[in-house]
Design a protein around this motif. Structure first.
Motif, PDB file in Angstrom:
ATOM      1  N   LYS A 199     -27.099 -76.558  37.570  1.00 51.55           N
ATOM      2  CA  LYS A 199     -28.271 -75.722  37.828  1.00 51.55           C
ATOM      3  C   LYS A 199     -28.015 -74.746  38.966  1.00 51.55           C
ATOM      4  CE  LYS A 199     -31.783 -79.061  36.482  1.00 51.55           C
ATOM      5  NZ  LYS A 199     -32.783 -79.987  37.016  1.00 51.55           N
ATOM      6  N   LEU A 200     -28.633 -73.602  38.861  1.00 50.05           N
ATOM      7  CA  LEU A 200     -28.585 -72.587  39.920  1.00 50.05           C
ATOM      8  C   LEU A 200     -30.007 -72.243  40.286  1.00 50.05           C
ATOM      9  CD1 LEU A 200     -26.199 -69.610  39.137  1.00 50.05           C
ATOM     10  CD2 LEU A 200     -25.865 -71.435  40.758  1.00 50.05           C
ATOM     11  N   GLU A 201     -30.260 -72.091  41.558  1.00 51.42           N
ATOM     12  CA  GLU A 201     -31.585 -71.632  41.925  1.00 51.42           C
ATOM     13  C   GLU A 201     -31.466 -70.544  42.985  1.00 51.42           C
ATOM     14  OE1 GLU A 201     -34.687 -74.329  41.667  1.00 51.42           O
ATOM     15  OE2 GLU A 201     -35.765 -73.481  43.390  1.00 51.42           O
ATOM     16  N   PHE A 202     -32.133 -69.429  42.720  1.00 50.08           N
ATOM     17  CA  PHE A 202     -32.080 -68.325  43.668  1.00 50.08           C
ATOM     18  C   PHE A 202     -33.334 -68.326  44.525  1.00 50.08           C
ATOM     19  CE2 PHE A 202     -29.392 -66.923  40.221  1.00 50.08           C
ATOM     20  CZ  PHE A 202     -28.292 -66.459  40.912  1.00 50.08           C
ATOM     21  N   PHE A 203     -33.159 -67.963  45.758  1.00 49.91           N
ATOM     22  CA  PHE A 203     -34.317 -67.782  46.630  1.00 49.91           C
ATOM     23  C   PHE A 203     -34.046 -66.579  47.523  1.00 49.91           C
ATOM     24  CE2 PHE A 203     -36.536 -68.445  50.646  1.00 49.91           C
ATOM     25  CZ  PHE A 203     -37.824 -68.582  50.184  1.00 49.91           C
ATOM     26  N   VAL A 204     -34.974 -65.655  47.558  1.00 51.92           N
ATOM     27  CA  VAL A 204     -34.807 -64.472  48.397  1.00 51.92           C
ATOM     28  C   VAL A 204     -35.890 -64.473  49.461  1.00 51.92           C
ATOM     29  CG1 VAL A 204     -34.800 -61.963  48.453  1.00 51.92           C
ATOM     30  CG2 VAL A 204     -33.770 -63.138  46.534  1.00 51.92           C
ATOM     31  N   ASP A 205     -35.494 -64.275  50.684  1.00 53.70           N
ATOM     32  CA  ASP A 205     -36.461 -64.172  51.771  1.00 53.70           C
ATOM     33  C   ASP A 205     -36.290 -62.812  52.430  1.00 53.70           C
ATOM     34  OD1 ASP A 205     -38.241 -64.615  53.793  1.00 53.70           O
ATOM     35  OD2 ASP A 205     -36.817 -65.719  55.042  1.00 53.70           O
TER      36      ASP A 205
ATOM     37  N   ASP B 130     -20.286 -69.971  34.650  1.00 53.61           N
ATOM     38  CA  ASP B 130     -19.818 -71.182  33.987  1.00 53.61           C
ATOM     39  C   ASP B 130     -20.623 -72.387  34.484  1.00 53.61           C
ATOM     40  OD1 ASP B 130     -18.450 -73.038  32.619  1.00 53.61           O
ATOM     41  OD2 ASP B 130     -16.634 -72.960  33.845  1.00 53.61           O
ATOM     42  N   TYR B 131     -21.748 -72.623  33.805  1.00 57.63           N
ATOM     43  CA  TYR B 131     -22.611 -73.733  34.230  1.00 57.63           C
ATOM     44  C   TYR B 131     -21.963 -75.086  33.979  1.00 57.63           C
ATOM     45  CZ  TYR B 131     -26.449 -70.482  34.867  1.00 57.63           C
ATOM     46  OH  TYR B 131     -27.235 -69.476  35.321  1.00 57.63           O
ATOM     47  N   ARG B 132     -20.997 -75.100  33.036  1.00 58.74           N
ATOM     48  CA  ARG B 132     -20.366 -76.390  32.702  1.00 58.74           C
ATOM     49  C   ARG B 132     -19.577 -76.937  33.884  1.00 58.74           C
ATOM     50  NH1 ARG B 132     -20.423 -74.078  27.683  1.00 58.74           N
ATOM     51  NH2 ARG B 132     -21.476 -75.406  26.165  1.00 58.74           N
ATOM     52  N   SER B 133     -19.041 -76.030  34.718  1.00 67.29           N
ATOM     53  CA  SER B 133     -18.221 -76.501  35.833  1.00 67.29           C
ATOM     54  C   SER B 133     -19.065 -77.225  36.878  1.00 67.29           C
ATOM     55  CB  SER B 133     -17.488 -75.324  36.477  1.00 67.29           C
ATOM     56  OG  SER B 133     -18.422 -74.466  37.076  1.00 67.29           O
ATOM     57  N   LEU B 134     -20.379 -77.070  36.806  1.00 71.34           N
ATOM     58  CA  LEU B 134     -21.244 -77.739  37.785  1.00 71.34           C
ATOM     59  C   LEU B 134     -21.720 -79.096  37.288  1.00 71.34           C
ATOM     60  CD1 LEU B 134     -23.510 -74.848  39.063  1.00 71.34           C
ATOM     61  CD2 LEU B 134     -21.453 -75.743  40.081  1.00 71.34           C
ATOM     62  N   CYS B 135     -21.309 -79.472  36.081  1.00 69.76           N
ATOM     63  CA  CYS B 135     -21.779 -80.731  35.514  1.00 69.76           C
ATOM     64  C   CYS B 135     -20.871 -81.872  35.973  1.00 69.76           C
ATOM     65  CB  CYS B 135     -21.769 -80.627  33.992  1.00 69.76           C
ATOM     66  SG  CYS B 135     -22.401 -82.107  33.243  1.00 69.76           S
ATOM     67  N   LEU B 136     -21.449 -82.975  36.385  1.00 71.98           N
ATOM     68  CA  LEU B 136     -20.653 -84.124  36.812  1.00 71.98           C
ATOM     69  C   LEU B 136     -20.568 -85.149  35.691  1.00 71.98           C
ATOM     70  CD1 LEU B 136     -22.152 -84.440  40.386  1.00 71.98           C
ATOM     71  CD2 LEU B 136     -19.865 -83.664  39.816  1.00 71.98           C
ATOM     72  N   ILE B 137     -21.724 -85.660  35.248  1.00 72.34           N
ATOM     73  CA  ILE B 137     -21.772 -86.570  34.105  1.00 72.34           C
ATOM     74  C   ILE B 137     -22.799 -85.978  33.147  1.00 72.34           C
ATOM     75  CG2 ILE B 137     -22.205 -88.918  33.319  1.00 72.34           C
ATOM     76  CD1 ILE B 137     -21.823 -89.766  36.268  1.00 72.34           C
ATOM     77  N   PRO B 138     -22.364 -85.552  31.962  1.00 69.99           N
ATOM     78  CA  PRO B 138     -23.302 -84.879  31.051  1.00 69.99           C
ATOM     79  C   PRO B 138     -24.563 -85.706  30.831  1.00 69.99           C
ATOM     80  CG  PRO B 138     -21.073 -84.737  30.216  1.00 69.99           C
ATOM     81  CD  PRO B 138     -21.012 -85.608  31.414  1.00 69.99           C
ATOM     82  N   GLY B 139     -25.684 -85.059  30.953  1.00 70.51           N
ATOM     83  CA  GLY B 139     -26.962 -85.719  30.720  1.00 70.51           C
ATOM     84  C   GLY B 139     -27.448 -86.563  31.884  1.00 70.51           C
ATOM     85  N   GLN B 140     -26.583 -86.802  32.861  1.00 72.58           N
ATOM     86  CA  GLN B 140     -27.011 -87.669  33.965  1.00 72.58           C
ATOM     87  C   GLN B 140     -27.003 -86.982  35.333  1.00 72.58           C
ATOM     88  OE1 GLN B 140     -25.294 -91.590  34.018  1.00 72.58           O
ATOM     89  NE2 GLN B 140     -25.079 -91.568  31.795  1.00 72.58           N
ATOM     90  N   GLN B 141     -25.849 -86.440  35.675  1.00 75.17           N
ATOM     91  CA  GLN B 141     -25.786 -85.854  37.010  1.00 75.17           C
ATOM     92  C   GLN B 141     -25.101 -84.494  36.968  1.00 75.17           C
ATOM     93  OE1 GLN B 141     -25.677 -89.524  39.717  1.00 75.17           O
ATOM     94  NE2 GLN B 141     -27.345 -88.208  39.339  1.00 75.17           N
ATOM     95  N   CYS B 142     -25.600 -83.586  37.778  1.00 77.76           N
ATOM     96  CA  CYS B 142     -24.956 -82.291  37.881  1.00 77.76           C
ATOM     97  C   CYS B 142     -25.196 -81.748  39.282  1.00 77.76           C
ATOM     98  CB  CYS B 142     -25.526 -81.326  36.850  1.00 77.76           C
ATOM     99  SG  CYS B 142     -27.225 -80.875  37.184  1.00 77.76           S
ATOM    100  N   TRP B 143     -24.449 -80.711  39.632  1.00 73.07           N
ATOM    101  CA  TRP B 143     -24.695 -80.034  40.899  1.00 73.07           C
ATOM    102  C   TRP B 143     -25.846 -79.057  40.726  1.00 73.07           C
ATOM    103  CZ3 TRP B 143     -22.932 -81.673  45.282  1.00 73.07           C
ATOM    104  CH2 TRP B 143     -21.692 -82.284  45.379  1.00 73.07           C
ATOM    105  N   LYS B 144     -26.648 -78.939  41.749  1.00 78.05           N
ATOM    106  CA  LYS B 144     -27.642 -77.879  41.774  1.00 78.05           C
ATOM    107  C   LYS B 144     -27.313 -77.013  42.976  1.00 78.05           C
ATOM    108  CE  LYS B 144     -32.547 -77.056  41.673  1.00 78.05           C
ATOM    109  NZ  LYS B 144     -33.872 -77.647  41.671  1.00 78.05           N
ATOM    110  N   LEU B 145     -27.095 -75.740  42.737  1.00 78.82           N
ATOM    111  CA  LEU B 145     -26.773 -74.836  43.846  1.00 78.82           C
ATOM    112  C   LEU B 145     -28.004 -74.021  44.201  1.00 78.82           C
ATOM    113  CD1 LEU B 145     -23.312 -73.312  42.857  1.00 78.82           C
ATOM    114  CD2 LEU B 145     -23.772 -75.425  44.058  1.00 78.82           C
ATOM    115  N   TYR B 146     -28.341 -74.050  45.454  1.00 72.65           N
ATOM    116  CA  TYR B 146     -29.413 -73.178  45.949  1.00 72.65           C
ATOM    117  C   TYR B 146     -28.745 -71.962  46.580  1.00 72.65           C
ATOM    118  CZ  TYR B 146     -32.755 -77.015  45.590  1.00 72.65           C
ATOM    119  OH  TYR B 146     -33.570 -78.014  45.136  1.00 72.65           O
TER     120      TYR B 146
END
Lengths: 249, 296
Positions: free
Chosen positions: B78-84, B120-136
């Protein structure tokens, strides 16, 4: 206070290796940005703050009714500034509180009689938070006000202090010392006049120790004042070298 | 956007300059202003970058978190953008004043990064369906001197390049439960592939001509701009999103020209940025420049 983390080692050194009365390393720069009337950047250890000043300009909205100067502050903290991500940069209780305290301390320093019916905006942005956020913000704001050419009674500087278990006062508290639960005292002072513009303390002190801790914080303020003054002089030499003002300082 | 006071005469002057292909600061219509880029200056973030494009100042910090993948995309991170928009940039941004602009920027970044070919969202996946990285990806706008879209996307790409994800190993416990072990060693980390990460190029229409990298004054003269997201794949530039900003309208042919111009500029910009970042990464040890940040 049982179970409290010991702030001072047996050798008399603190968690980051400083001695009790030592400040963290201070670096600062004035005139970082072009658009604001005054701006400054300040680093105290790992706490990094940007401040910008707009004004004095005509007061906006319903604030025009009063004759005095309006000092409008905003304190915000970047979402990536802390080790845990913050959800919003401002609007939480802590930043509202800091905003009020900034207003309070700056009002004591600004020569308000010179700016009737005007408004001065002071915006503070904490890029990295590692303890003493309020104190560093105020110091950066002071530099930005000077950069904007706003008349001050004198430098208003802030410093924090704490007390170790063995009753030795500590200057300039870092984040790790803050969270390990010692008492914390923040003083904003006009060091030459020896006046205190703002004081806040949390946890508890015995009244006998309060005096020494305040004195420690004041000593820290005086030291920071000297550093800021040197920075202002250097900045003036730098920007004024073409006009040969540098030698005046 | 920050208010710029310009008289009619000044606007005409800018307009004439654009027509002659000689802008107020001496640039041609296809030129960028000088940029300064520094990475890794916020120690509390996993990755960070600061970009200064003339008077535009952007600071980006990337924070990481472990999260559960979305049910529809179990193999994606997951990716999440935040602009301040900091009030340091202009007093108009005080309080909630900058939230409209921030939303606009977040939306265009989201659109540009949406395609799995662009990031490439796949590179952020750790265990499919269970755990992944979320980048803020937290973007802080410290000063507005025009061309925010380009500056923000450049800084975001540089910050992603700088991001270090700690290495994660999974161990299988009883009953099919997996346990993640995150490495404590700050040097034991993985990087994110940024080859395809898109850049935004604003093509601004002033009079009958299109130009890139408008300054704040030029933005005030333009009625409509086209934001083009350019993503690089196999050494070819692709369009990964586009939208128009501003109140005006443009002819279809002009629009196609704008897209072409944006695409070619984005391609060039991207190659330059990646080259520069790689160069900086290779400078290790005593050759590594000291972080100056705002003290310069």
């Amino acid at each position: 206070m049982a179970g409290r983390f010991e702030l001072l080692s047996e050798q008399g050194l603190r968690l980051d290796g400083r001695r009790p009365h030592e400040l963290r390393h201070i670096k600062c720069k004035m005139g970082v940005f072009e658009q604001p009337d005054g701006s400054a950047y300040m680093e105290q250890g790992n706490t990094k703050v940007l401040a910008a000043v707009y004004g004095p300009h005509q007061a906006k909205g319903k604030k025009t009714e009063t004759n005095d100067v309006i000092i409008n502050c905003q304190y915000s903290q970047a979402t990536f500034s802390t080790s845990e991500r913050k959800n919003r940069p401002r609007g939480d209780r802590k930043s509202q509180e800091f905003k009020m305290y900034l207003q309070q301390a700056l009002s004591a320093a600004i020569k308000s009689e010179l700016y009737p019916r005007s408004q001065i905006d002071v915006y503070v942005e904490v890029l990295q938070a590692d303890g003493a956020n309020y104190a560093v913000s105020l110091n950066a704001a002071t530099l930005a006000l000077i950069d904007a050419g706003i008349c001050l009674n004198e430098f208003v500087v802030a410093c924090t202090a704490s007390l170790s278990k063995s009753n030795i006062p500590l200057t300039d508290i870092s984040n790790i010392e803050e969270v390990s639960g010692g008492p914390k005292l923040t003083v904003a002072a006009l060091p030459t006049a020896e006046k205190i513009a703002f004081l806040e303390m949390s946890e508890r002190f015995h009244i006998d120790h309060l005096e020494t801790v305040i004195e420690t914080a004041m000593a820290g303020c005086r030291e920071i004042r000297d550093i800021l003054e040197a920075a202002v002089k250097e900045h003036l030499i730098h920007i004024g070298s073409a006009a040969d003002w540098g030698r005046v300082c | 956007m920050a208010y710029v006071a310009l008289s009619e005469a000044e606007k005409t002057f800018i307009l004439h300059g654009v027509e002659e292909d000689y802008r107020c600061d001496g640039r041609s219509r296809r030129d960028y202003r000088p940029m300064e880029l520094e990475t890794g200056l916020v120690s509390n973030a996993s990755g960070s970058a600061r970009l200064r494009l003339a008077n535009t100042d952007i600071l980006v910090g990337v924070k990481t978190e472990i999260d559960v993948p979305h049910q529809l995309t179990p193999e994606f991170g997951k990716l999440e953008f935040f602009v301040d928009c900091s009030a340091n940039a202009t007093p108009e941004f005080e309080g909630r004043g900058g939230s409209d602009l921030a939303q606009e920027l977040i939306l265009s970044l989201k659109n540009a990064y949406e395609s799995p070919f662009a990031f490439d969202y796949r590179s952020l996946c750790l265990i499919p369906g269970q755990q992944c990285w979320k980048l803020y990806i937290d973007i802080l706008i410290l000063e507005c001197g025009g061309n925010l879209y380009d500056a923000v996307s450049l800084a975001a790409k540089a910050a992603l390049f700088n991001t270090k994800l700690p290495r994660v190993t999974a161990t299988l416990l009883d009953a099919g439960i997996t346990d993640l072990i995150i490495s404590d060693n700050p040097y034991d980390c993985t990087r994110i592939g940024i080859e395809t990460v898109p850049l935004l190029v604003t093509v601004c229409k002033i009079g009958d001509f299109c130009l890139v990298d408008p300054s704040a004054e030029e933005e005030a003269c333009s009625t409509v701009s086209m934001v083009v997201a350019v993503s690089q794949r196999n050494n070819e530039a692709f369009l990964s999103g586009t939208h128009m900003t501003g109140g005006g309208s443009m002819h279809r042919d002009t629009m196609l020209n704008c897209l072409q111009l944006g695409l070619s500029i984005g391609d060039y910009l991207d190659k330059l940025l990646v080259k520069m970042l790689k160069q900086e990464q290779e400078r290790v040890g005593p050759k590594r420049p000291k972080i100056v940040g705002f003290l310069k």
